[in-house]
Design a protein around this motif. Structure first.
Motif, PDB file in Angstrom:
ATOM      1  N   GLY A  38      -9.432  -4.996  -0.264  1.00  0.00           N
ATOM      2  CA  GLY A  38      -9.005  -3.793   0.011  1.00  0.00           C
ATOM      3  C   GLY A  38      -7.814  -3.563   1.102  1.00  0.00           C
ATOM      4  O   GLY A  38      -7.565  -2.833   1.647  1.00  0.00           O
ATOM      5  N   HIS A  39      -7.462  -4.847   1.425  1.00  0.00           N
ATOM      6  CA  HIS A  39      -6.354  -5.015   2.496  1.00  0.00           C
ATOM      7  C   HIS A  39      -5.052  -4.458   2.100  1.00  0.00           C
ATOM      8  O   HIS A  39      -4.784  -4.215   0.948  1.00  0.00           O
ATOM      9  N   GLU A  40      -4.450  -3.723   3.004  1.00  0.00           N
ATOM     10  CA  GLU A  40      -3.122  -3.217   2.545  1.00  0.00           C
ATOM     11  C   GLU A  40      -2.092  -4.281   2.222  1.00  0.00           C
ATOM     12  O   GLU A  40      -2.307  -5.394   2.543  1.00  0.00           O
ATOM     13  N   PRO A  41      -1.217  -3.906   1.668  1.00  0.00           N
ATOM     14  CA  PRO A  41      -0.261  -4.955   1.000  1.00  0.00           C
ATOM     15  C   PRO A  41       0.593  -5.289   2.126  1.00  0.00           C
ATOM     16  O   PRO A  41       0.834  -4.755   3.048  1.00  0.00           O
ATOM     17  N   VAL A  42       0.717  -6.715   1.841  1.00  0.00           N
ATOM     18  CA  VAL A  42       1.572  -7.503   3.164  1.00  0.00           C
ATOM     19  C   VAL A  42       2.364  -8.468   2.548  1.00  0.00           C
ATOM     20  O   VAL A  42       1.918  -8.879   1.674  1.00  0.00           O
ATOM     21  N   SER A  73      -1.080  -8.087  -2.609  1.00  0.00           N
ATOM     22  CA  SER A  73      -1.073  -6.551  -3.245  1.00  0.00           C
ATOM     23  C   SER A  73      -2.385  -6.507  -3.898  1.00  0.00           C
ATOM     24  O   SER A  73      -2.753  -7.226  -4.806  1.00  0.00           O
ATOM     25  N   GLU A  74      -2.873  -5.205  -3.713  1.00  0.00           N
ATOM     26  CA  GLU A  74      -4.145  -5.016  -4.249  1.00  0.00           C
ATOM     27  C   GLU A  74      -5.281  -6.146  -3.815  1.00  0.00           C
ATOM     28  O   GLU A  74      -5.130  -6.386  -2.793  1.00  0.00           O
ATOM     29  N   ASP A  75      -5.779  -6.569  -4.797  1.00  0.00           N
ATOM     30  CA  ASP A  75      -6.736  -7.843  -4.470  1.00  0.00           C
ATOM     31  C   ASP A  75      -6.240  -9.193  -4.702  1.00  0.00           C
ATOM     32  O   ASP A  75      -7.059  -9.859  -5.032  1.00  0.00           O
TER      33      ASP A  75
END
Length: 122
Positions: A38-42, A73-75
């Motif tokens: 669930g992390h934001e794209p980095v 990106s995404e998971d």
């Protein structure tokens, strides 16, 4: 699966490791970053150091990485390094010799130290 990351650790010449994980911790040029589902794209610039992947089964996979990129990106997490090695691929005695021979070469010293850390020597 919800709550899991699809992780790939890739060196310039090969895929080093891939699988499902609950968290990835990496050293970037901006500092250490932890990635969970669930992390934001980095997109981050990797520093030479250790990447820790905690698998879905709870196992810790340690990889020494020598520069590159971390993409989220995404998971999906991709660790794209110039060079990368897992603990069981490292010959500590050879790396100790490389470290001694590195002298003033800080990049070579950092790469040797990261591999020794992954191998459990330092």
């Amino acid at each position: 699966m919800a709550g899991e990351l699809n992780v790939e650790v890739v060196a310039a010449d090969r895929k080093v490791w891939s699988g499902a994980a609950s968290i990835v911790v990496a050293k970037t040029t901006e500092g250490e970053i932890g990635i969970m589902a669930g992390h934001e794209p980095v997109l981050g610039l990797l520093a030479t150091g250790v990447v820790t992947v905690r698998t879905s089964e709870g196992e810790a996979v340690l990889a020494a990485v020598d520069r590159g990129f971390l993409s989220v990106s995404e998971d999906h997490v991709a660790v794209l390094a110039e060079a990368a090695q897992l603990a069981d691929e490292i010959d500590a005695a050879s790396v100790e010799s490389e470290l001694a021979a590195a002298g003033e070469d800080q990049a070579a010293s950092r790469w040797a130290q990261a591999r020794l850390q992954v191998a459990g020597v330092r």
